[in-house]
Design an enzyme around this catalytic site. Structure first.
Site, PDB file in Angstrom:
ATOM      1  N   GLU A  45       0.567  -1.497   0.005  1.00 39.43           N
ATOM      2  CA  GLU A  45      -0.092   0.436   0.079  1.00 39.43           C
ATOM      3  C   GLU A  45       0.894   0.973   0.146  1.00 39.43           C
ATOM      4  OE1 GLU A  45      -3.055   0.306  -0.700  1.00 39.43           O
ATOM      5  OE2 GLU A  45      -4.277  -1.684  -0.432  1.00 39.43           O
ATOM      6  N   TYR A 128      -5.859   7.121   4.220  1.00 37.83           N
ATOM      7  CA  TYR A 128      -6.296   5.521   3.226  1.00 37.83           C
ATOM      8  C   TYR A 128      -5.630   3.918   3.906  1.00 37.83           C
ATOM      9  CZ  TYR A 128      -5.451   2.410  -0.847  1.00 37.83           C
ATOM     10  OH  TYR A 128      -5.006   1.826  -1.799  1.00 37.83           O
ATOM     11  N   ASP A 146      -9.431   5.096  -2.736  1.00 38.92           N
ATOM     12  CA  ASP A 146      -8.629   5.406  -3.558  1.00 38.92           C
ATOM     13  C   ASP A 146      -8.792   6.243  -4.528  1.00 38.92           C
ATOM     14  OD1 ASP A 146      -9.022   3.393  -5.186  1.00 38.92           O
ATOM     15  OD2 ASP A 146      -7.359   2.581  -5.595  1.00 38.92           O
TER      16      ASP A 146
END
Length: 348
Positions: A45, A128, A146
């Site tokens: 990520e 996020y 996203d």
């Protein structure tokens, strides 16, 4: 009454069409009892922030081969990690990667926290990433949003408010759909949907598992969503890069300060990057400098950069004012960030 989107329909599609990625535990593997490794989820990520899957794949494989777990990464030398990151861009991510790994080892006994709230206390982890790790690695009902998810939500609900203004509205809509069961698979399913079917241009609405409830498809507005505010024109900055080669083949390099753009990365000594094309500052070593008749150009997030390139051949007894000579057998262009590689590629 319009049909509402059903997360189960998307999960059924995902079970058949999930993308295969080296950091992902797919539906079939999960059904066989495999579980996600929080370290691999977190690492992927961080790498994927503002970077494509295609660009990240080889970096991820090299990283996990060299540093297979968070303890290994935490004990790595800063310069080794920065060298492996070279070319991936957004170098603050690499510095925060090390800070986060060391915090996990020091403060959490090498185990990633399993909640969004706790993950947010770690260096370099924002909303996020915290949601993604909590959802995918720990199956928490966290809302992962996203660019792909924003696009899917904007079309699913025919939202015409432009981004970034629409971020909260789209996040709220995404939260309503996030299911309590299999939230990690669901998060990846929405991202896969945006990446493979609900694409920015020419969305393949005919094969979308949510085509029936999609309000933008019904309204004929899917191709124009999500709307975005006009981007500001990027300014141009100018500078000079100095490439000094010693007679034995060694090259003069310097490591940039930890803070700032390209922080902690090796590069060629040079001037400040200014808004006007000012004369170059003092060269890093006394030599007969020659200016190339071409320049290195690179685009960063907020500006375009144009670098004049000066070269020189220097004797063995000449000492630099800044930086140090790296012998030819120790120098690897791949250890340089992209803009510095572009400079090196111009050297005859």
């Amino acid at each position: 009454m319009r049909e509402q989107p059903n997360p189960a329909d998307l999960l059924e599609w995902y079970d058949r069409h999930a993308r295969i990625m080296p950091w992902r535990i797919g539906p079939a593997d999960r059904a066989n009892g495999d579980v996600s490794d929080p370290y691999r989820v977190w690492l992927s990520e961080i790498m994927l922030q503002q970077t494509t899957v295609a660009a990240v794949r080889e970096y991820f494989l090299r990283f996990t081969e060299r540093w297979p777990d968070v303890r290994a990464l935490a004990s790595a030398k800063d310069e080794d990690v920065m060298a492996q990151w070279a070319g991936l861009g957004y170098y603050a991510r690499a510095r925060n990667l090390l800070k986060c790994a060391r915090a996990v080892v020091t403060d959490h006994d090498g185990q990633f926290p399993d909640t969004e709230e706790a993950l947010l206390t770690l260096p370099g982890i924002g909303p996020y990433t915290a949601a993604a790790v909590a959802s995918i690695a720990f199956d928490q009902q966290a809302t992962v949003v996203d660019g792909n998810v924003e696009r899917v939500m904007a079309r699913l609900y025919d939202v015409h408010t432009p981004l970034p203004t629409a971020k909260k509205e789209l996040t709220d809509l995404a939260a309503i759909l996030t299911p309590p069961k299999r939230p990690g698979d669901y998060a990846q399913a929405v991202m896969d949907l945006g990446a493979t079917i609900c694409t920015p241009r020419n969305p393949a609405c005919g094969i979308c598992p949510w085509r029936t409830p999609c309000q933008a498809r019904l309204a004929g507005t899917a191709a124009e969503l999500p709307k975005k505010l006009p981007k500001k024109k990027k300014p141009v900055r100018f500078g000079t890069a100095y490439v000094a080669r010693r007679v034995d083949g060694a090259l003069l390099l310097e490591r940039r300060p930890d803070k700032g753009l390209l922080g902690g990365m090796l590069g060629w000594p040079g001037s400040e990057w200014a808004e006007d094309d000012t004369p170059p500052h003092d060269a890093p070593i006394r030599a007969e400098w020659k200016t190339l008749n071409t320049e290195a150009r690179h685009t960063f997030t907020h500006f375009h950069l144009r670098l004049k390139v000066q070269t020189a051949l220097v004797p063995m007894d000449r000492h630099p004012k800044t930086g140090e000579f790296i012998t030819a057998d120790q120098f690897a262009a791949d250890d340089l960030p992209s803009v510095m590689r572009k400079v090196f590629a111009l050297i005859p």
